[in-house]
Design an enzyme around this catalytic site. Sequence first.
Site, PDB file in Angstrom:
ATOM      1  CD  GLU A 342      56.196   6.414 -17.033  1.00  0.00           C
ATOM      2  OE1 GLU A 342      55.910   7.173 -15.843  1.00  0.00           O
ATOM      3  OE2 GLU A 342      55.557   6.604 -17.997  1.00  0.00           O
ATOM      4  CB  CYS A 343      54.702   0.111 -18.983  1.00  0.00           C
ATOM      5  SG  CYS A 343      53.549  -1.186 -19.467  1.00  0.00           S
TER       6      CYS A 343
END
Length: 471
Positions: A342-343
Amino acid sequence: MDDTPENYPGIVVGALRGGSGKTIVSIGLIAALSSAGHRVAPFKKGPDYIDAGWLSMAAGERACYNLDTFLIDERCILQTYARHSRICDLAVIEGNRGIYDCIDTSGGTSTAELAKLLGLPILLIIDGTKTTRTMAAVVAGCRQFDPSVRIGGVILNRIAGARHEGILRRSIEEHCGIPVLGAIPKLRQQRFPERHMGLVPTPEHEWARPAIAAAAAVARDHIDLDAVIRMAQDVPPLEKVPSSIAAPVKPAMASGPKAPTIAVLRDSAFQFYYPENLEALEAAGARLVYLSPLGNDTIPDIDAMYIGGGFPETHAVELARNQVFRDRLKVLADDGLPIYAECGGLMFLGESLALEDKTYTMAGILPVTFGFSKRPQGHGYTVLEVTGKNPYFRRGTTLKGHEFHYSSALEWRGSADDLAYTMTRGAGLVNGKDGLCYKNVLATYTHLHASGTPEWAPALVAKARAYQSGK
């Protein structure tokens, strides 16, 4: 088991707007009450990792759980609150933005609605800068806007002096009938450093504990802590949560002879993890180990990897320098190792990070180069439709999450077929899409919460178990 409704003492710390001092007051209250011997359960309303880290540290490293009514359904919110509050003396929930602020005009995901759901009073933080009696009208308006919301007390913040405090206190108590439980003066020293995403996370702030101690001292000196405790105790039984569903959840046993091992990259570069997500992986039968590309050169025998968000941009030199780790990770990804990122994890799996006039080599698993802007490129809640082939989610599934990133794809060399998500709400990665896939890798700007996406953890653990059996 007795299902008689129980009392769960607690307060919700709210404000008229963001930037009023909710986080600092929440940290100070939690730390002061904890140091006085009270067991405080910290919670954060709204998608947030950094504030939650500070609240957790203030509570003596007690995990801070998220109560976000956009990401998580009401039943799960109630279970989470009851499960972690019942072992403590009281709970402190930091709200987000203004108490009635929401993504639409209905107010359904506001701090006020969370307080109503849990039957808790709101401790309203007032920024007293350049205002006096008018603030009584504002507080009265907040009370009248929804009479079912209980504002149990007010704390005045950024007070100019005794005279300023006196007229604010008398105006609010006389015209609103709401007690003022504290008045915090304008502080000369800022002990909580900030960067573009808010407070600097605790793992990067060497003065974290002294800062928390200072916040606790402010709370002790300027807030009536006994009155706050009485306010927290004055709550009705939580009728919707019988004790049977508030009981702790025991991790599930792996179905095979050996639990699959999932590595979690966790350090000052990758630090954004909801405790619920890690617990969900364990509950689904995984064994978690923690690694750091800042401190580990090798990757042990693992069956999957979870890379959360964080700040790879502030650690780009160290990440680029650890070629052994990056090369090994690429080999494992090519071999089919399940990886969910994620991210910040998405950025690490790309080819490179471009920062000002330098470019830093990353893992090279995904065909994208990332750069950074001075303004957010994605900020807020997201809604995703699973439209493409991917390792973890069925097509047609709708996912809710959130994103907050200043980075974006400078150069994208993939195809539309590599992207699993179509953005119904939010910015995503490129062309209204997110969820970049490669073999058993799924990397996305959107952060998911395991309580709101209950299929996520079992899917990752199932992939880990399949990879383990295929070795």
